[in-house]
Design an enzyme around this catalytic site. Structure first.
Site: not given
Ligand code: SAH
Length: 482
Positions: A91, A306, A335, A356, A437
């Site tokens: 933190c 999450q 993603y 993904e 993020c």
């Molecule tokens: N939308 C989801 C995950 C977000 S985190 C949620 O909210 O739970 C980002 C995600 O992107 C992760 O699961 C990671 O494995 C994936 N990722 C990373 N690089 C990627 C790429 N080049 N193409 C597709 N997915 C990817």
């Protein structure tokens, strides 16, 4: 008094002690102040403080300095609730009033979009919405991974690595995690002491218990414990000893209310990666359940989920609002992880497609669709920057798939690949919803999308990680009128 012109910069040297007023906050939460035009970056100093700081590393125009003493405390400085907040490094801004933390995050997103995205300040101020803060910024994390080791005195401890090092700071009760974490860790450490179970030692590669992963479904109340062990079956600990020890441990752990799954993850590599891929359930179920946005998800020790479900629902709620779904739309969710956003949009769309990179996550996403009786979702495993252009070039059976109404992206910190953004621009969806993020890469990607024919309509930051410097943002872009 010297007659120095105000623009002239005085360089200071390592070891110099300076008194400085903190007038700004850096991206990592550090205090920033100036002495004779020379900029000091001071960790743990709070905006508004007057501090005494010692220069540790001096450059021509700036230096990193150590906070020696707070001479006058800022109005927004608060006493951290956690005694080890300064050492732990988890933190970074616990010493700042929560409202001021939110303001810092709001400004961080705004300033990155202005400076790194090259947008007009007044334009950005017109589209920025207020940050969505937490009602209670404590005990919000549903997951914790504690390293187990020995402290300076040889005592077995669970804790956190002190910022960027490998020494373990014992944590009594981490206040952003659940109450159960401490009870569970106490049982494990007591058990290790009584049964001679050795913690893993990074330097020698010996010892058994490396990490403890604890996860709780906030809606279901179900708890998962996974011990990450260096289990080779020989060396310091025989397999028999190990199993026997774990048996009595299980007896104690399962008495905790909510305990649903106890497992062991085998990691014998000398690595910073926490989890080993081999998982054995030693008591209860393989997974725990939780509910997010009204949908049920099953979570295994290795799944991404999450960590702040309450804020996550608010963030996704914003993303769903920005998607503007009426039931007729075709949506891509790039993603997509285990399909949380994809599936929470499915009910209001004609068809949703998720992409993904991690195969296990795609398997989870498919299973999650089935579990929730969703039959208009399709998932593809691969890189967004390869899957999307491939489909675009080769075509898909569903004609609408390549002319989507909405594309949602939620990339990791490095943002979207250009090939992915290029194809999105070619597909010309009415709306793009960007969940980010990292507002620096977000800003970079927004510039590409806006230059490619989109209008930046709304930006909402959301605080998922109170007391840290991290901030999530959800952005709406619409196709610019021609
Ligand atoms: N939308 C989801 C995950 C977000 S985190 C949620 O909210 O739970 C980002 C995600 O992107 C992760 O699961 C990671 O494995 C994936 N990722 C990373 N690089 C990627 C790429 N080049 N193409 C597709 N997915 C990817």
């Amino acid at each position: 008094m010297s007659n120095k012109k105000s623009k002239e910069i005085t360089k200071y040297d390592k070891g110099d002690l300076l008194t400085v007023e903190i007038t700004d906050i850096g991206n990592d939460g550090e205090g920033i102040g100036k002495v004779d035009g020379y900029t000091l970056f001071i960790k743990d100093a709070v905006i508004g403080d007057v501090v005494k700081a010692k220069i540790m590393k001096a450059k021509k125009n700036y230096a990193y300095a150590h906070l020696e003493e707070v001479i006058t405390a800022s109005d927004v400085r608060v006493k951290p609730r956690c005694e080890i907040a300064r050492q732990c490094g988890g933190c970074q801004i616990q010493n700042m009033d929560y409202e001021r933390q939110l303001q810092f995050k709001q400004n961080k997103v705004r300033n990155n979009i202005v400076r790194l995205g090259g947008f007009e300040e007044s334009y950005v101020d017109g589209v920025m919405q207020s940050i969505i803060g937490m009602e209670d910024p404590w005990r919000y994390r549903n997951k914790a991974q504690f390293p187990i080791g020995r402290d300076k005195n040889g005592k077995i401890v669970a804790g956190f690595y002190a910022g960027r090092t490998h020494s373990i700071i014992p944590v009594d009760d981490c206040l952003i995690g659940t109450k159960e974490n401490k009870e569970i860790l106490d049982i494990i450490i007591d058990h290790m002491n009584k049964n001679g179970v050795e913690p893993y030692d990074e330097a020698s590669g010996k010892g058994l218990v490396r990490h403890v992963l604890i996860r709780k479904g906030f809606t279901s109340g179900e708890i998962m414990v996974c011990l990450v062990v260096n289990y080779k079956g020989k060396g310091g600990q025989s397999p028999a000893q190990f199993i026997k020890a774990q048996d009595s441990l299980v007896e104690r752990l399962r008495k905790n209310s909510g305990m649903t799954s106890i497992s062991v993850s085998v990691n014998t590599e000398k690595t910073n990666v926490i989890m080993g891929l081999e998982i054995h359930t030693i008591w209860g179920r393989d997974t725990i359940k939780d509910t997010l946005c009204g949908l049920e998800f099953e979570i295994s020790p290795l799944s991404f989920y999450q960590v702040n479900p309450k804020q996550c629902e608010k963030l996704y709620g914003k993303a769903i609002e920005y998607a503007g779904l009426t039931g007729k739309e075709t949506v891509w969710d790039l993603y997509c992880g285990i399909g949380t956003i994809t599936l929470s949009m499915a009910a209001d769309a004609r068809k949703v497609y998720g992409v993904e990179i991690i195969p296990e996550a795609i398997e989870d996403a498919k299973a999650n669709a089935k579990r929730n009786n969703i039959d208009n979702a399709e998932f593809y495993c691969g890189k967004a920057e390869e899957v999307l252009p491939d489909f675009y070039n080769k075509g898909m059976a569903d004609d609408n798939a390549l002319n989507p109404d909405v594309i949602v992206v939620d990339p990791p910190r490095k943002g979207c690949d250009e090939a992915c953004l290029d194809t999105m621009l070619k597909m010309k969806p009415e709306r793009i919803v960007y969940v980010s993020c990292d507002s620096a890469t977000l800003a970079r990607d927004l510039r590409i999308l806006v230059d490619g024919g989109y209008e930046l309509k709304a930006v909402t930051p959301c605080d998922m990680f109170g007391h840290t410097v991290h901030v999530e943002t959800v952005v709406l872009l619409t196709k610019a009128a021609r």
